[in-house]
Design a protein around this motif. Structure first.
Motif, PDB file in Angstrom:
ATOM      1  N   SER A  67      10.472  13.808 -25.069  1.00 52.69           N
ATOM      2  CA  SER A  67      10.443  15.241 -25.364  1.00 52.69           C
ATOM      3  C   SER A  67      11.393  15.544 -26.502  1.00 52.69           C
ATOM      4  CB  SER A  67      10.844  16.057 -24.128  1.00 52.69           C
ATOM      5  OG  SER A  67       9.920  15.854 -23.087  1.00 52.69           O
ATOM      6  N   TYR A  68      10.973  16.490 -27.335  1.00 56.91           N
ATOM      7  CA  TYR A  68      11.836  16.968 -28.414  1.00 56.91           C
ATOM      8  C   TYR A  68      11.542  18.437 -28.635  1.00 56.91           C
ATOM      9  CZ  TYR A  68      14.076  17.563 -32.946  1.00 56.91           C
ATOM     10  OH  TYR A  68      14.879  18.011 -33.980  1.00 56.91           O
ATOM     11  N   GLN A  69      12.612  19.253 -28.566  1.00 58.31           N
ATOM     12  CA  GLN A  69      12.474  20.694 -28.653  1.00 58.31           C
ATOM     13  C   GLN A  69      11.445  21.181 -27.634  1.00 58.31           C
ATOM     14  OE1 GLN A  69      12.128  21.707 -32.851  1.00 58.31           O
ATOM     15  NE2 GLN A  69      14.293  21.309 -33.173  1.00 58.31           N
ATOM     16  N   THR A  70      10.325  21.775 -28.051  1.00 61.16           N
ATOM     17  CA  THR A  70       9.411  22.390 -27.085  1.00 61.16           C
ATOM     18  C   THR A  70       8.193  21.535 -26.752  1.00 61.16           C
ATOM     19  OG1 THR A  70       8.286  23.541 -28.893  1.00 61.16           O
ATOM     20  CG2 THR A  70      10.084  24.715 -27.781  1.00 61.16           C
ATOM     21  N   ALA A  71       8.109  20.317 -27.260  1.00 58.68           N
ATOM     22  CA  ALA A  71       6.919  19.489 -27.040  1.00 58.68           C
ATOM     23  C   ALA A  71       7.306  18.118 -26.516  1.00 58.68           C
ATOM     24  CB  ALA A  71       6.125  19.348 -28.343  1.00 58.68           C
ATOM     25  N   SER A  72       6.353  17.468 -25.859  1.00 54.42           N
ATOM     26  CA  SER A  72       6.516  16.064 -25.506  1.00 54.42           C
ATOM     27  C   SER A  72       5.504  15.249 -26.302  1.00 54.42           C
ATOM     28  CB  SER A  72       6.343  15.840 -24.003  1.00 54.42           C
ATOM     29  OG  SER A  72       5.010  16.106 -23.609  1.00 54.42           O
ATOM     30  N   TYR A  73       5.792  13.964 -26.471  1.00 54.52           N
ATOM     31  CA  TYR A  73       5.009  13.110 -27.359  1.00 54.52           C
ATOM     32  C   TYR A  73       4.658  11.798 -26.670  1.00 54.52           C
ATOM     33  CZ  TYR A  73       6.566  16.337 -30.985  1.00 54.52           C
ATOM     34  OH  TYR A  73       6.805  17.460 -31.736  1.00 54.52           O
ATOM     35  N   GLN A  74       3.417  11.366 -26.898  1.00 54.98           N
ATOM     36  CA  GLN A  74       3.005   9.998 -26.610  1.00 54.98           C
ATOM     37  C   GLN A  74       2.694   9.394 -27.976  1.00 54.98           C
ATOM     38  OE1 GLN A  74      -0.393  10.183 -24.026  1.00 54.98           O
ATOM     39  NE2 GLN A  74       0.586  11.602 -22.608  1.00 54.98           N
ATOM     40  N   GLY A  75       3.707   8.804 -28.576  1.00 53.67           N
ATOM     41  CA  GLY A  75       3.561   8.320 -29.942  1.00 53.67           C
ATOM     42  C   GLY A  75       4.801   8.621 -30.744  1.00 53.67           C
ATOM     43  N   THR A  76       4.629   9.228 -31.928  1.00 48.27           N
ATOM     44  CA  THR A  76       5.756   9.536 -32.807  1.00 48.27           C
ATOM     45  C   THR A  76       5.526  10.883 -33.486  1.00 48.27           C
ATOM     46  OG1 THR A  76       4.747   8.497 -34.762  1.00 48.27           O
ATOM     47  CG2 THR A  76       6.061   7.066 -33.316  1.00 48.27           C
ATOM     48  N   THR A  77       6.569  11.406 -34.107  1.00 50.41           N
ATOM     49  CA  THR A  77       6.476  12.660 -34.858  1.00 50.41           C
ATOM     50  C   THR A  77       7.385  12.577 -36.078  1.00 50.41           C
ATOM     51  OG1 THR A  77       6.828  15.061 -34.778  1.00 50.41           O
ATOM     52  CG2 THR A  77       8.310  13.702 -33.455  1.00 50.41           C
TER      53      THR A  77
END
Length: 572
Positions: A37-47
């Motif tokens: 999770s980062y800030q308001t979203a979660s990720y399956q992968g990268t950003t």
């Protein structure tokens, strides 16, 4: 559900990631957490969010102290939606590029599947389960308690944690700054707590199944020196309780404000009452830059916690250990105008509380402590005095963190008509892991160093620090012109040693008032900027409380990665 529209890449404000982007390691995707999770979203992968266009992820294991890394895009695998369609590489949404799936503005992970703005949901992936903390059992007698605070994954932290594990204490107390969150973003706070659990050295600590209790301080509570005005205190409490894996029936999960708790541990006649205070949740501003001053109404614990604490102190036990994120015993620092302290008010009650503790002529550490609110500190000490004098306990030892140094302290609480005869209490400050603070710290209530009288072997005199000998001023025992460590036991108004008033400093095992010397490192001069009971040049330190129920003694010590640096043994 809102419709997702692909938009052109825009410029994001550079926030927490980009400021250190060049310092982050370059990694293969297999080193990434499968979900983060980062800030308001979660990720399956990268950003690439807030990272100057570079794809990044949080890591399974920190690398050189970094919990995140820049990901080589050629190592990122293909991600698919629930219908088997391949996600764009990358998806572009509101200025962000992400590989894989994101929950941005949606309740489930999703990705774009073509260049026309069509998208689909991805299957939820469960995060890897994190190891859990172990909790003490009521029947467990405490023979050894360890304590520490201010945890950073740097320096000699791994060696200190490994040595701590080797002691196999019956209880470990985390005393605040358990992470350095300093945020109002609960996603960031959770990530930092989880990063701690993912640290390979901390996982060894968890795997050792050492029972844990804890309190917090400002940096894991939320913001430097903050108190009740911190806007996320309710949610911060939830993240704290989640991290420490408290059981589902814990009252702090069911309406109790604040993270204070108490446990009575051990069988009859060998009971240790462990009380952890919350010096943040209810705390009034201590200086006006933290909020509107409340004068003599300034509180540290708040009404409900004070009522709870009075009941705890009225509960019988042989020993009471009282944990506080900030130091309790150092007296007020008087190097600044007293009216700068929020608790000053008109000054009358403020000054009277200091005088009642016989501390009007003392000045302690300039860093945060209970002394900044003299009425609250005096109230705490008087209630402890009442507990001892009413037979509710034989010994009270405060345990604290925060300061980035280790220290042993002693305070005689003066006689009171209301609370009874004078009693002596102790404090062990242990702080921290991966920290160092090699600067002089003033504290007249540090445990005294005792000496004999001109070599007579009876260690009943107190060394007077600092003292001047020749043209040099010393803050600890010296061997100059003598064959063993010595000090002056009297000094004149200029701090010069009085001729003939000297003694040999009490060595290992020597009998001293109310106990005996435990250990004094042969390397003590290189571990402190002052006397032997301050350890601030060692790198990491942690504290130990060893209880000998048969001999009715308690050993208080400061430990380093190398040795037991200093200890004292007191009777109870």
């Amino acid at each position: 559900m809102m419709k997702y529209t692909k938009v052109a890449l825009t410029t994001f404000a550079i926030l927490s990631i980009a400021s250190t982007a060049q310092a982050a390691p370059e990694v293969h995707y297999t080193q990434c957490q499968s979900v983060f999770s980062y800030q308001t979203a979660s990720y399956q992968g990268t950003t690439n969010k807030n990272n100057n266009g570079n794809q990044w992820c949080y890591l399974q294991q920190a690398i050189d102290g970094s919990s995140w890394g820049n990901v080589r895009t050629e190592t990122i695998p293909t991600f698919k939606t629930v219908t088997g369609k391949v996600c764009n590489t990358p998806s572009q949404y509101q200025g962000e590029h992400f590989y894989g799936c994101s929950t941005a503005n949606h309740s489930a992970p999703w990705c774009y599947v073509d260049d026309q703005g069509n998208w689909e949901e991805c299957a939820n992936i469960e995060s890897e389960p994190l190891p859990k903390h172990t909790h003490p059992q009521a029947s467990q007698r405490l023979d050894r308690v360890a304590l520490g605070s201010c945890f950073k994954t740097k320096g000699d932290m791994p060696q200190a944690l490994a040595k701590l594990i080797s002691h196999q204490p019956d209880l470990f107390l985390w005393l605040g700054d358990n992470i350095y969150a300093d945020t109002t973003n609960m996603g960031t706070m959770r990530q930092k707590y989880d990063d701690k659990k993912r640290n390979i050295d901390y996982q060894k600590f968890l795997a050792a199944n050492i029972p844990v209790m804890a309190t917090w301080d400002d940096h894991d509570y939320g913001a430097n020196n903050d108190g009740k005005h911190y806007p996320q205190r309710v949610n911060s409490q939830k993240e704290y309780l989640r991290h420490f894996d408290v059981p589902a029936d814990d009252p702090r999960l069911h309406g109790q404000a604040g993270i204070y708790e108490a446990k009575m541990l051990g069988p009859a006649n060998e009971r240790t009452h462990v009380i952890t205070l919350d010096a943040r949740y209810f705390r009034s501003p201590t200086f006006d830059n933290y909020g509107t001053c409340e004068g003599s109404d300034t509180t540290i614990l708040g009404t409900e916690q004070w009522q709870w604490l009075e009941k705890q102190l009225d509960t019988p036990s042989e020993i009471k250990l009282i944990a506080s994120g900030i130091q309790v015993l150092p007296p007020l620092y008087q190097g600044r105008s007293k009216n700068k302290y929020c608790a000053y008010g008109d000054g009358k009650e403020f000054e009277q509380a200091i005088a009642d503790m016989a501390e009007s002529d003392m000045s302690g550490t300039s860093y945060e402590s209970w002394a900044e609110v003299p009425l609250e500190r005096a109230k705490l000490l008087r209630l402890v005095q009442k507990s001892i004098n009413s037979g509710k306990t034989k010994a009270v030892i405060f345990l604290s963190g925060d300061q980035h140094w280790g220290e042993l302290l002693k305070k005689e609480i003066p006689t009171s008509v209301q609370y009874g005869k004078a009693v002596t209490v102790y404090e062990v400050t242990a702080s921290g892991f991966g920290q160092n603070w090699p600067y002089h710290i003033e504290n007249p209530l540090r445990l005294p160093v005792y000496a004999d009288k001109k070599g007579d072997g009876q260690y009943t005199q107190q060394c007077q620090f600092p003292f001047t000998y020749g043209v040099t001023t010393y803050r600890g025992c010296i061997t100059k012109d003598h064959d063993q460590p010595w000090c002056y036991t009297q000094v004149d108004d200029n701090g010069r040693g009085v001729n003939g008033e000297w003694g040999n400093c009490a060595p290992n095992g020597a009998r001293i008032p109310n106990g005996q010397v435990g250990t004094v490192s042969s390397n003590i001069a290189n571990l402190t900027t002052s006397d032997r009971h301050l350890i601030n040049k060692s790198g990491s330190n942690y504290g130990m409380v060893d209880i000998d129920w048969g001999k009715q003694t308690i050993k208080l010590s400061i430990q380093t990665t190398e040795e037991e640096a200093v200890s004292t043994i007191v009777n109870f």
